[in-house]
Design a protein around this motif. Structure first.
Motif, PDB file in Angstrom:
ATOM      1  N   ASN A   1       0.733  -1.056   0.055  1.00 15.34           N
ATOM      2  CA  ASN A   1       0.092  -0.082   0.043  1.00 15.34           C
ATOM      3  C   ASN A   1       0.991   1.278   0.095  1.00 15.34           C
ATOM      4  O   ASN A   1       1.471   1.586   0.977  1.00 15.34           O
ATOM      5  CB  ASN A   1      -0.960   0.190   1.117  1.00 15.34           C
ATOM      6  CG  ASN A   1      -2.047   1.165   1.164  1.00 15.34           C
ATOM      7  OD1 ASN A   1      -1.781   2.046   0.581  1.00 15.34           O
ATOM      8  ND2 ASN A   1      -3.146   0.710   2.032  1.00 15.34           N
ATOM      9  N   ILE A   2       1.056   2.057  -1.166  1.00 13.95           N
ATOM     10  CA  ILE A   2       1.769   2.942  -1.259  1.00 13.95           C
ATOM     11  C   ILE A   2       1.159   4.473  -0.763  1.00 13.95           C
ATOM     12  O   ILE A   2       1.625   5.426  -0.710  1.00 13.95           O
ATOM     13  CB  ILE A   2       2.217   3.404  -2.743  1.00 13.95           C
ATOM     14  CG1 ILE A   2       0.804   3.473  -3.748  1.00 13.95           C
ATOM     15  CG2 ILE A   2       3.177   2.057  -3.150  1.00 13.95           C
ATOM     16  CD1 ILE A   2       1.514   3.738  -5.159  1.00 13.95           C
ATOM     17  N   THR A   3      -0.087   4.306  -0.416  1.00 15.37           N
ATOM     18  CA  THR A   3      -0.844   5.436   0.304  1.00 15.37           C
ATOM     19  C   THR A   3       0.052   5.519   1.837  1.00 15.37           C
ATOM     20  O   THR A   3      -0.957   4.983   2.923  1.00 15.37           O
ATOM     21  CB  THR A   3      -2.257   5.220   0.418  1.00 15.37           C
ATOM     22  OG1 THR A   3      -2.801   4.966  -0.882  1.00 15.37           O
ATOM     23  CG2 THR A   3      -3.161   6.387   0.873  1.00 15.37           C
ATOM     24  N   LYS A   4       0.734   6.316   2.082  1.00 11.90           N
ATOM     25  CA  LYS A   4       1.250   6.278   3.597  1.00 11.90           C
ATOM     26  C   LYS A   4       0.375   6.976   4.392  1.00 11.90           C
ATOM     27  O   LYS A   4       0.504   6.753   5.938  1.00 11.90           O
ATOM     28  CB  LYS A   4       2.733   6.811   3.405  1.00 11.90           C
ATOM     29  CG  LYS A   4       3.536   5.766   2.458  1.00 11.90           C
ATOM     30  CD  LYS A   4       3.899   4.703   2.899  1.00 11.90           C
ATOM     31  CE  LYS A   4       4.846   3.882   1.896  1.00 11.90           C
ATOM     32  NZ  LYS A   4       4.962   2.560   2.205  1.00 11.90           N
ATOM     33  N   ASP A   5      -0.345   7.964   4.021  1.00 11.01           N
ATOM     34  CA  ASP A   5      -1.221   8.728   4.847  1.00 11.01           C
ATOM     35  C   ASP A   5      -2.133   7.836   5.701  1.00 11.01           C
ATOM     36  O   ASP A   5      -2.944   7.311   4.848  1.00 11.01           O
ATOM     37  CB  ASP A   5      -1.925   9.796   4.220  1.00 11.01           C
ATOM     38  CG  ASP A   5      -2.699  10.702   5.117  1.00 11.01           C
ATOM     39  OD1 ASP A   5      -2.702  10.636   6.366  1.00 11.01           O
ATOM     40  OD2 ASP A   5      -3.297  11.877   4.428  1.00 11.01           O
ATOM     41  N   PRO A   6      -2.159   7.741   7.043  1.00 11.60           N
ATOM     42  CA  PRO A   6      -2.955   6.931   7.738  1.00 11.60           C
ATOM     43  C   PRO A   6      -4.411   7.362   7.808  1.00 11.60           C
ATOM     44  O   PRO A   6      -5.290   6.642   7.854  1.00 11.60           O
ATOM     45  CB  PRO A   6      -2.283   7.016   9.050  1.00 11.60           C
ATOM     46  CG  PRO A   6      -1.732   8.324   9.280  1.00 11.60           C
ATOM     47  CD  PRO A   6      -1.221   8.595   7.991  1.00 11.60           C
ATOM     48  N   GLU A   7      -4.625   8.597   7.231  1.00 11.61           N
ATOM     49  CA  GLU A   7      -5.960   9.279   7.313  1.00 11.61           C
ATOM     50  C   GLU A   7      -6.734   9.070   5.991  1.00 11.61           C
ATOM     51  O   GLU A   7      -7.838   9.270   5.987  1.00 11.61           O
ATOM     52  CB  GLU A   7      -5.790  10.870   7.812  1.00 11.61           C
ATOM     53  CG  GLU A   7      -5.418  11.184   9.010  1.00 11.61           C
ATOM     54  CD  GLU A   7      -6.030  10.464  10.087  1.00 11.61           C
ATOM     55  OE1 GLU A   7      -7.396  10.330  10.056  1.00 11.61           O
ATOM     56  OE2 GLU A   7      -5.611  10.019  11.347  1.00 11.61           O
ATOM     57  N   ALA A   8      -5.768   8.553   4.942  1.00  9.62           N
ATOM     58  CA  ALA A   8      -6.441   8.559   3.697  1.00  9.62           C
ATOM     59  C   ALA A   8      -7.370   7.378   3.560  1.00  9.62           C
ATOM     60  O   ALA A   8      -6.862   6.057   3.906  1.00  9.62           O
ATOM     61  CB  ALA A   8      -5.411   8.525   2.673  1.00  9.62           C
ATOM     62  N   GLU A   9      -8.417   7.339   2.896  1.00  9.11           N
ATOM     63  CA  GLU A   9      -9.519   6.308   2.917  1.00  9.11           C
ATOM     64  C   GLU A   9      -8.992   5.358   1.698  1.00  9.11           C
ATOM     65  O   GLU A   9      -9.271   4.148   1.832  1.00  9.11           O
ATOM     66  CB  GLU A   9     -10.831   6.507   2.824  1.00  9.11           C
ATOM     67  CG  GLU A   9     -11.524   7.431   4.020  1.00  9.11           C
ATOM     68  CD  GLU A   9     -12.687   7.735   3.756  1.00  9.11           C
ATOM     69  OE1 GLU A   9     -13.434   7.580   2.901  1.00  9.11           O
ATOM     70  OE2 GLU A   9     -13.417   8.476   4.764  1.00  9.11           O
TER      71      GLU A   9
END
Length: 221
Positions: A180-188
């Motif tokens: 998962n390259i979406t590192k922002d923990p808040e990103a849905e």
């Protein structure tokens, strides 16, 4: 009834009773010194007969100990018996008496992984759930009179968010990794970078040969 027919009748009755007496129930396959922990049912070889998977547990008194919290816990290891249903009997095809840790192992800062057996599409799936940290699963199929490891899946999570996933197909000799390259923990939204590569394996791993699942290293593939 003449004597010949009478003797034939008596012998037939004797053979039938002897056959019934020799039939074993699934629980009779549990070795001495072990007890039933869990029982599962399903069709494992596509013959429309009910097969049985028993999770068994050792009963050694010396493995009932006090843990770090002062609680008395049973640290005896667990094992597995796979029994195939036949027309009028059962056949034991796998007995591995202590390949699983106790359900009471120390989970550190979190609970220990929870072992669960699933029977789906004639496959035996040995699943370890680790709550918010993810899971890992070993997939076996009945091949050449044993259950052989044909697949593996794992997921590393941070709560509900999947971080990494791994899948191995031992038949195709292929491994797939997803990050998962979406590192922002808040990103849905979850965006995965996926790579696949070939693996080397000469012989499929047999369930009956696995000494301990905790030592079964899937990272080497």
């Amino acid at each position: 009834m003449n004597r010949s027919l009478f003797l034939t009748f008596i012998i037939s009755i004797f053979v039938i009773h002897l056959s019934i007496a020799q039939r074993k129930t699934p629980l009779e396959y549990i070795p001495n010194g072990y007890k039933l922990f869990e029982k599962y049912k399903g069709d494992l070889n596509n013959d429309n007969r009910e097969d049985i998977v028993l999770i068994i547990k050792d009963t050694k008194q010396e493995n009932i100990i006090k843990n770090r919290f002062g609680d008395i816990v049973d640290r005896n290891r667990r094992g597995i018996i796979v029994i195939l249903g036949k027309e009028d009997n059962y056949e034991k095809v796998v007995l591995n008496k202590d390949c699983f840790l106790s359900e009471n192992e120390d989970g550190g800062v979190y609970m220990p992984p929870e072992l669960c057996i699933n029977i789906e599409d004639e496959k035996l799936k040995i699943h370890y759930g680790h709550g918010r940290y993810g899971y890992w699963e070993y997939i076996f199929k009945y091949l050449e009179s044993d259950f052989k490891l044909i697949g593996y899946e794992s997921s590393e999570n941070h709560g509900p968010k999947v971080l990494y996933q791994s899948k191995i197909d031992f038949i195709k000799k292929e491994k797939t990794l997803s990050e998962n390259i979406t590192k922002d923990p808040e990103a849905e939204e979850e965006i995965f970078e996926i790579i696949s590569y070939d693996i080397k394996i000469d012989d499929l791993i047999k369930l009956s040969d696995i000494k301990s699942f905790e030592d079964l290293d899937m990272t080497k593939f």
